[in-house]
Design an enzyme around this catalytic site. Structure first.
Site, mmCIF file in Angstrom:
data_model
loop_
_atom_site.group_PDB
_atom_site.id
_atom_site.type_symbol
_atom_site.label_atom_id
_atom_site.label_comp_id
_atom_site.label_asym_id
_atom_site.label_seq_id
_atom_site.Cartn_x
_atom_site.Cartn_y
_atom_site.Cartn_z
ATOM 1 N N HIS A 41 0.861 -1.189 0.000
ATOM 2 C CA HIS A 41 0.000 0.000 0.000
ATOM 3 C C HIS A 41 0.890 1.229 0.000
ATOM 4 O O HIS A 41 2.086 1.139 0.295
ATOM 5 C CB HIS A 41 -0.875 -0.002 1.259
ATOM 6 C CG HIS A 41 -0.059 0.094 2.514
ATOM 7 N ND1 HIS A 41 0.498 -1.026 3.119
ATOM 8 C CD2 HIS A 41 0.368 1.156 3.245
ATOM 9 C CE1 HIS A 41 1.203 -0.648 4.175
ATOM 10 N NE2 HIS A 41 1.149 0.673 4.272
ATOM 11 N N HIS A 128 5.602 6.275 -0.993
ATOM 12 C CA HIS A 128 6.394 5.084 -1.336
ATOM 13 C C HIS A 128 5.601 3.828 -1.001
ATOM 14 O O HIS A 128 4.612 3.879 -0.261
ATOM 15 C CB HIS A 128 7.709 5.079 -0.553
ATOM 16 C CG HIS A 128 7.502 4.883 0.918
ATOM 17 N ND1 HIS A 128 7.191 5.940 1.762
ATOM 18 C CD2 HIS A 128 7.497 3.783 1.685
ATOM 19 C CE1 HIS A 128 7.020 5.473 2.982
ATOM 20 N NE2 HIS A 128 7.195 4.163 2.960
HETATM 21 P P1 ATP Z 1 5.313 -2.888 11.781
HETATM 22 O O1 ATP Z 1 5.659 -1.500 12.223
HETATM 23 O O2 ATP Z 1 5.042 -3.831 12.902
HETATM 24 O O3 ATP Z 1 6.261 -3.431 10.775
HETATM 25 P P2 ATP Z 1 3.495 -1.855 9.878
HETATM 26 O O4 ATP Z 1 4.447 -0.727 9.767
HETATM 27 O O5 ATP Z 1 3.228 -2.685 8.707
HETATM 28 O O6 ATP Z 1 3.913 -2.810 11.023
HETATM 29 P P3 ATP Z 1 1.836 0.015 11.199
HETATM 30 O O7 ATP Z 1 2.997 0.333 12.104
HETATM 31 O O8 ATP Z 1 0.480 -0.062 11.771
HETATM 32 O O9 ATP Z 1 2.099 -1.336 10.437
HETATM 33 O O10 ATP Z 1 1.844 1.110 10.048
HETATM 34 C C1 ATP Z 1 0.831 1.180 9.085
HETATM 35 C C2 ATP Z 1 1.310 2.084 7.963
HETATM 36 O O11 ATP Z 1 1.578 3.395 8.489
HETATM 37 C C3 ATP Z 1 2.624 1.636 7.334
HETATM 38 O O12 ATP Z 1 2.613 2.040 5.966
HETATM 39 C C4 ATP Z 1 3.664 2.415 8.063
HETATM 40 O O13 ATP Z 1 4.814 2.639 7.271
HETATM 41 C C5 ATP Z 1 2.948 3.737 8.320
HETATM 42 N N1 ATP Z 1 3.432 4.355 9.567
HETATM 43 C C6 ATP Z 1 3.566 3.752 10.760
HETATM 44 N N2 ATP Z 1 4.004 4.615 11.700
HETATM 45 C C7 ATP Z 1 4.152 5.806 11.084
HETATM 46 C C8 ATP Z 1 4.576 7.112 11.516
HETATM 47 N N3 ATP Z 1 4.926 7.362 12.764
HETATM 48 N N4 ATP Z 1 4.601 8.088 10.590
HETATM 49 C C9 ATP Z 1 4.240 7.856 9.319
HETATM 50 N N5 ATP Z 1 3.829 6.663 8.853
HETATM 51 C C10 ATP Z 1 3.799 5.641 9.719
#
Ligand code: ATP
Ligand code: MG
Length: 198
Positions: A41, A128
């Protein structure tokens, strides 16, 4: 619940790019742990923990943003790592095409969240697609970027955006909880924003 707003790619482009990615990592022991394509995504806004009351105030605001935003044409192009110079942790694919409109859309969603008093991290938003991650001790290297950096995919249209609930844990998954059409300029625009629910 942990929420974020993102756009997803057509299945055909996901399949095509997966072939490129698998070819790029084949035989390499410095490649990242790949994210399964069903989780691919492009995040527009990470909302973090949001309670039900706030979510129900947020959704109509995002619906209004979608109703006033045009569909976008994007294309996967280039690849890179975060961070760009020191030991890489994330491998990503870049996008080109209507990136200006994508940034505008992301800013509008972030404003909708802010209006609902959800604090969003607006630090440099770089659109990205995360392809993989390295953990400490994985023997990461940037070499895997080289075979992907010259890729330019076919253009595809983004006609919807999705609110996802993120389920973390050993088997993380993203649950789509609402989806809205990007409706500006469509023949039916002016009708109330349609949204699908799960
Ligand atoms: P994990 O962190 O356990 O690998 P994930 O990143 O796939 O899991 P989430 O952390 O819930 O899942 O993030 C969901 C989406 O939001 C992802 O695309 C992640 O890159 C983005 N994201 C997460 N934290 C932030 C943040 N602090 N700022 C911007 N984007 C974020
Ligand atoms: Mg995360």
């Amino acid at each position: 619940m942990r929420l974020f707003v993102a756009v997803i790619l057509p299945a055909g482009e996901v399949q095509r790019y997966q072939q490129e990615l698998l070819a790029a990592v084949a035989g390499r022991d410095d490649a990242p742990r790949l994210i399964p394509p069903e989780r691919w995504h492009i995040t527009l806004a990470f909302l973090g923990e949001v309670d039900d009351a706030r979510r129900s105030r947020l959704e109509p605001r995002i619906a209004a943003v979608a109703a006033g935003s045009p569909p976008l044409t994007l294309r996967l192009a280039t690849a890179g790592t975060f961070p760009a110079r020191s030991t890489p942790r994330v491998l990503w694919a870049g996008v080109d095409g209507d990136v200006g409109a994508l940034l505008t859309l992301a800013a509008a969603v972030q404003s909708a969240a802010a209006a609902t008093r959800i604090r969003v991290d607006r630090r440099r938003f770089t659109p990205h697609l995360t392809l993989g991650r390295w953990r400490a001790g994985d023997g990461a290297s940037r070499g895997v970027v080289d075979p992907l950096s010259g890729y330019t995919g076919a253009p595809f249209e983004i006609r919807t955006m999705t609110l996802f609930r993120s389920h973390l844990g050993p088997k993380p998954w993203y649950e789509p909880v609402a989806r809205w059409r990007l409706d500006a300029g469509s023949s039916q625009s002016g009708a109330s924003a349609r949204s699908a629910r799960w």
